[in-house]
Design a protein around this motif. Structure first.
Motif, PDB file in Angstrom:
ATOM      1  N   CYS A  23       0.685  -1.235  -0.052  1.00 28.21           N
ATOM      2  CA  CYS A  23      -0.009  -0.045   0.053  1.00 28.21           C
ATOM      3  C   CYS A  23       1.015   1.341  -0.077  1.00 28.21           C
ATOM      4  CB  CYS A  23      -1.097  -0.155   1.325  1.00 28.21           C
ATOM      5  SG  CYS A  23      -2.218  -1.189   1.050  1.00 28.21           S
ATOM      6  N   ILE A  24       1.999   1.224   0.721  1.00 34.49           N
ATOM      7  CA  ILE A  24       2.744   2.264   0.921  1.00 34.49           C
ATOM      8  C   ILE A  24       3.419   2.800  -0.376  1.00 34.49           C
ATOM      9  CG2 ILE A  24       4.803   3.272   1.908  1.00 34.49           C
ATOM     10  CD1 ILE A  24       4.131   1.901   4.439  1.00 34.49           C
ATOM     11  N   ARG A  25       3.794   1.696  -0.929  1.00 33.23           N
ATOM     12  CA  ARG A  25       4.533   2.000  -2.317  1.00 33.23           C
ATOM     13  C   ARG A  25       3.787   2.379  -3.423  1.00 33.23           C
ATOM     14  NH1 ARG A  25       6.859  -3.243  -0.843  1.00 33.23           N
ATOM     15  NH2 ARG A  25       5.411  -4.195  -2.156  1.00 33.23           N
ATOM     16  N   THR A  26       2.380   2.556  -3.242  1.00 36.55           N
ATOM     17  CA  THR A  26       1.403   3.016  -4.239  1.00 36.55           C
ATOM     18  C   THR A  26       1.531   4.888  -4.229  1.00 36.55           C
ATOM     19  OG1 THR A  26      -0.531   3.226  -2.785  1.00 36.55           O
ATOM     20  CG2 THR A  26      -0.159   1.166  -4.183  1.00 36.55           C
ATOM     21  N   ALA A  27       2.071   5.020  -3.010  1.00 34.54           N
ATOM     22  CA  ALA A  27       1.934   6.804  -3.033  1.00 34.54           C
ATOM     23  C   ALA A  27       3.021   7.307  -3.861  1.00 34.54           C
ATOM     24  CB  ALA A  27       2.408   7.038  -1.557  1.00 34.54           C
ATOM     25  N   ASN A  62       4.815  10.077  -3.484  1.00 35.45           N
ATOM     26  CA  ASN A  62       5.991  10.729  -2.708  1.00 35.45           C
ATOM     27  C   ASN A  62       7.324   9.620  -2.922  1.00 35.45           C
ATOM     28  OD1 ASN A  62       4.161  12.666  -2.376  1.00 35.45           O
ATOM     29  ND2 ASN A  62       4.084  12.246  -0.081  1.00 35.45           N
ATOM     30  N   GLU A  63       8.474  10.175  -2.687  1.00 36.90           N
ATOM     31  CA  GLU A  63       9.482   9.417  -2.447  1.00 36.90           C
ATOM     32  C   GLU A  63       9.594   8.806  -1.130  1.00 36.90           C
ATOM     33  OE1 GLU A  63      13.066  11.745  -3.383  1.00 36.90           O
ATOM     34  OE2 GLU A  63      12.328  12.147  -5.296  1.00 36.90           O
ATOM     35  N   ILE A  64      10.437   7.692  -1.086  1.00 39.18           N
ATOM     36  CA  ILE A  64      10.710   7.025   0.384  1.00 39.18           C
ATOM     37  C   ILE A  64      11.152   7.857   1.302  1.00 39.18           C
ATOM     38  CG2 ILE A  64      12.029   5.272   1.466  1.00 39.18           C
ATOM     39  CD1 ILE A  64      12.265   3.582  -1.218  1.00 39.18           C
ATOM     40  N   GLY A  65      10.918   7.687   2.401  1.00 39.72           N
ATOM     41  CA  GLY A  65      10.969   8.689   3.574  1.00 39.72           C
ATOM     42  C   GLY A  65      10.058   9.796   3.558  1.00 39.72           C
ATOM     43  N   GLU A  66       9.226  10.036   2.604  1.00 35.88           N
ATOM     44  CA  GLU A  66       8.385  11.186   2.595  1.00 35.88           C
ATOM     45  C   GLU A  66       6.895  10.406   2.362  1.00 35.88           C
ATOM     46  OE1 GLU A  66       9.473  13.808  -0.592  1.00 35.88           O
ATOM     47  OE2 GLU A  66      11.529  14.243   0.391  1.00 35.88           O
ATOM     48  N   ARG A  67       6.704   9.436   2.675  1.00 33.85           N
ATOM     49  CA  ARG A  67       5.449   8.803   2.592  1.00 33.85           C
ATOM     50  C   ARG A  67       5.066   7.733   3.484  1.00 33.85           C
ATOM     51  NH1 ARG A  67       7.051   5.749  -3.280  1.00 33.85           N
ATOM     52  NH2 ARG A  67       8.243   3.853  -2.227  1.00 33.85           N
ATOM     53  N   LEU A  89       1.313   5.335   5.265  1.00 38.68           N
ATOM     54  CA  LEU A  89      -0.167   4.718   4.859  1.00 38.68           C
ATOM     55  C   LEU A  89      -1.016   6.061   4.596  1.00 38.68           C
ATOM     56  CD1 LEU A  89      -0.616   1.654   6.916  1.00 38.68           C
ATOM     57  CD2 LEU A  89      -0.728   1.827   4.504  1.00 38.68           C
ATOM     58  N   HIS A  90      -0.722   7.100   5.228  1.00 39.84           N
ATOM     59  CA  HIS A  90      -1.599   8.043   4.887  1.00 39.84           C
ATOM     60  C   HIS A  90      -1.559   8.840   3.558  1.00 39.84           C
ATOM     61  CE1 HIS A  90      -2.972   8.749   9.359  1.00 39.84           C
ATOM     62  NE2 HIS A  90      -1.729   8.281   9.619  1.00 39.84           N
ATOM     63  N   ASP A  91      -0.610   8.341   2.726  1.00 44.66           N
ATOM     64  CA  ASP A  91      -0.321   8.822   1.296  1.00 44.66           C
ATOM     65  C   ASP A  91      -0.856   7.704   0.490  1.00 44.66           C
ATOM     66  OD1 ASP A  91       0.954  11.565   1.995  1.00 44.66           O
ATOM     67  OD2 ASP A  91       2.646   9.836   2.729  1.00 44.66           O
ATOM     68  N   ALA A  92      -1.027   6.511   1.035  1.00 43.72           N
ATOM     69  CA  ALA A  92      -1.529   5.496   0.118  1.00 43.72           C
ATOM     70  C   ALA A  92      -2.776   5.113  -0.444  1.00 43.72           C
ATOM     71  CB  ALA A  92      -0.787   4.276   0.855  1.00 43.72           C
ATOM     72  N   ASP A  93      -2.718   4.249  -1.381  1.00 43.14           N
ATOM     73  CA  ASP A  93      -4.163   3.838  -1.778  1.00 43.14           C
ATOM     74  C   ASP A  93      -4.304   2.523  -1.155  1.00 43.14           C
ATOM     75  OD1 ASP A  93      -6.397   2.501  -2.880  1.00 43.14           O
ATOM     76  OD2 ASP A  93      -5.360   2.614  -4.826  1.00 43.14           O
ATOM     77  N   LEU A  94      -5.280   2.425  -0.103  1.00 42.11           N
ATOM     78  CA  LEU A  94      -5.571   1.337   0.932  1.00 42.11           C
ATOM     79  C   LEU A  94      -6.357   0.220   0.278  1.00 42.11           C
ATOM     80  CD1 LEU A  94      -6.511   3.714   3.828  1.00 42.11           C
ATOM     81  CD2 LEU A  94      -4.239   2.909   3.173  1.00 42.11           C
ATOM     82  N   GLY A  95      -6.566   0.316  -1.019  1.00 43.08           N
ATOM     83  CA  GLY A  95      -7.273  -0.802  -1.468  1.00 43.08           C
ATOM     84  C   GLY A  95      -6.775  -2.256  -1.476  1.00 43.08           C
ATOM     85  N   GLN A  96      -5.403  -2.489  -1.207  1.00 45.32           N
ATOM     86  CA  GLN A  96      -5.007  -3.707  -0.978  1.00 45.32           C
ATOM     87  C   GLN A  96      -5.552  -4.175   0.415  1.00 45.32           C
ATOM     88  OE1 GLN A  96      -1.097  -4.966  -3.120  1.00 45.32           O
ATOM     89  NE2 GLN A  96      -1.115  -2.470  -3.349  1.00 45.32           N
ATOM     90  N   LEU A  97      -5.647  -3.608   1.466  1.00 41.08           N
ATOM     91  CA  LEU A  97      -6.083  -3.965   2.734  1.00 41.08           C
ATOM     92  C   LEU A  97      -7.608  -4.503   2.650  1.00 41.08           C
ATOM     93  CD1 LEU A  97      -4.586  -1.136   4.970  1.00 41.08           C
ATOM     94  CD2 LEU A  97      -3.757  -3.652   5.000  1.00 41.08           C
ATOM     95  N   LYS A  98      -8.362  -4.238   1.891  1.00 43.11           N
ATOM     96  CA  LYS A  98      -9.651  -4.639   1.738  1.00 43.11           C
ATOM     97  C   LYS A  98      -9.722  -5.867   1.454  1.00 43.11           C
ATOM     98  CE  LYS A  98     -11.207   0.000   0.115  1.00 43.11           C
ATOM     99  NZ  LYS A  98     -11.866   0.585  -0.835  1.00 43.11           N
TER     100      LYS A  98
END
Length: 289
Positions: A84-88, A90-95, A97-106
């Motif tokens: 999920c975090i990788r969908t954001a 922003n660059e690593i270190g600046e992202r 879960l709040h920047d992410a698409d949470l769809g994969q958790l569903k």
């Protein structure tokens, strides 16, 4: 240093050989030579550490909800949070879960040994309105016919529970927004349905997870519940995961209950800032191209 465990298996390291046991097997592996990591690998490792930390905290919060899990749940959940975090953008270190698409958790199942679709004949429905109202529906269904109960369990009953929990990893807070339970019995052969709505205030900027679980129990002569110990009958899934928008948190759109007090919040340690500092140090030390 290596030693022999109670089952006769060697565990530990001798020279460059690592010994460990797996079920009834003795495993021997050659330890890898020191490999110089690239900057990209180091940054990815730092972000995965952030994902592991945030995933662990969510597991700790829901531990008494899912209760039992399969042996790969920790790895699967951490990998899902990292994805999920990788969908954001922003660059690593600046992202995070709040920047992410949470769809994969569903639809994430905490116990793959107990899939909902094999134990309950009807599928749960969850709708999140634009104003933040959450509606859960199950059925119509017949408890005695449409639910699979544990074998050899005296006069079994079932209990569906739904939990709405909000997380803010940047502020270091978690809030239990709402929860509800609905009991059914194997002896009940009349159609029934569950229709529940959460109109509680959702905190702006938080991530909300809605978790559904089914527990099986029997009642003794004192009316006390005895829960099954069969791990194959502990289904728990994440029905939805979403970001709370300003529109969802607006009190004028709904018949809201009282806002939560400070006592409804728990704090936890946040690592995003530390990860950002470590990423910055790595980038600063990296050789210029």
């Amino acid at each position: 240093m290596a030693s022999r465990d109670k089952n006769g298996k060697i565990r530990g390291k001798i020279d460059n050989i690592v010994y460990r046991g797996y079920k009834d097997k003795q495993i021997m592996q050659i330890s890898p030579k020191r490999v110089k990591q690239t900057l990209s690998s180091k940054l990815s490792a730092l972000e995965f550490g952030l994902a592991a930390r945030q995933a662990k905290f969510m597991r700790d919060v829901f531990h008494n909800v899912y209760e039992e899990c399969d042996g790969n749940m920790v790895r699967r959940f951490t990998a899902t949070v990292a994805a999920c975090i990788r969908t954001a953008e922003n660059e690593i270190g600046e992202r995070d879960l709040h920047d992410a698409d949470l769809g994969q958790l569903k639809g994430f199942s905490f116990n793959e040994k107990a899939p909902f679709e094999k134990l309950v004949a009807v599928s749960p429905k969850l709708d999140v309105a634009a104003n933040g109202s959450i509606r859960f529906q199950l059925g119509p269904f017949v408890p005695g016919d449409n639910i699979v109960y544990p074998p050899n369990f005296f006069r079994p009953n079932g209990s569906f529970s739904i939990f709405v929990v909000a997380f803010n990893f940047r502020k270091g807070n978690v809030q239990i927004v709402d929860c509800a339970g609905f009991d059914v019995a194997e002896t009940d052969h009349a159609p029934t349905e569950i229709d529940w709505q959460c109109n509680k205030l959702l905190p702006e900027g938080y991530i909300v997870l809605v978790v559904l679980c089914l527990r099986y129990f029997s009642l003794n002569w004192l009316g006390q519940r005895t829960q099954t110990t069969n791990n194959d009958f502990y289904p728990s899934i994440i029905l939805d995961a979403f970001h709370v928008t300003p529109e969802m948190a607006a009190s004028g759109a709904r018949d809201l209950l009282q806002p939560p007090s400070a006592d409804d919040f728990s704090s936890f340690g946040d690592t995003r800032e530390r990860i950002s500092h470590r990423v910055l140090r790595l980038k600063t030390k990296a050789p210029k191209r």
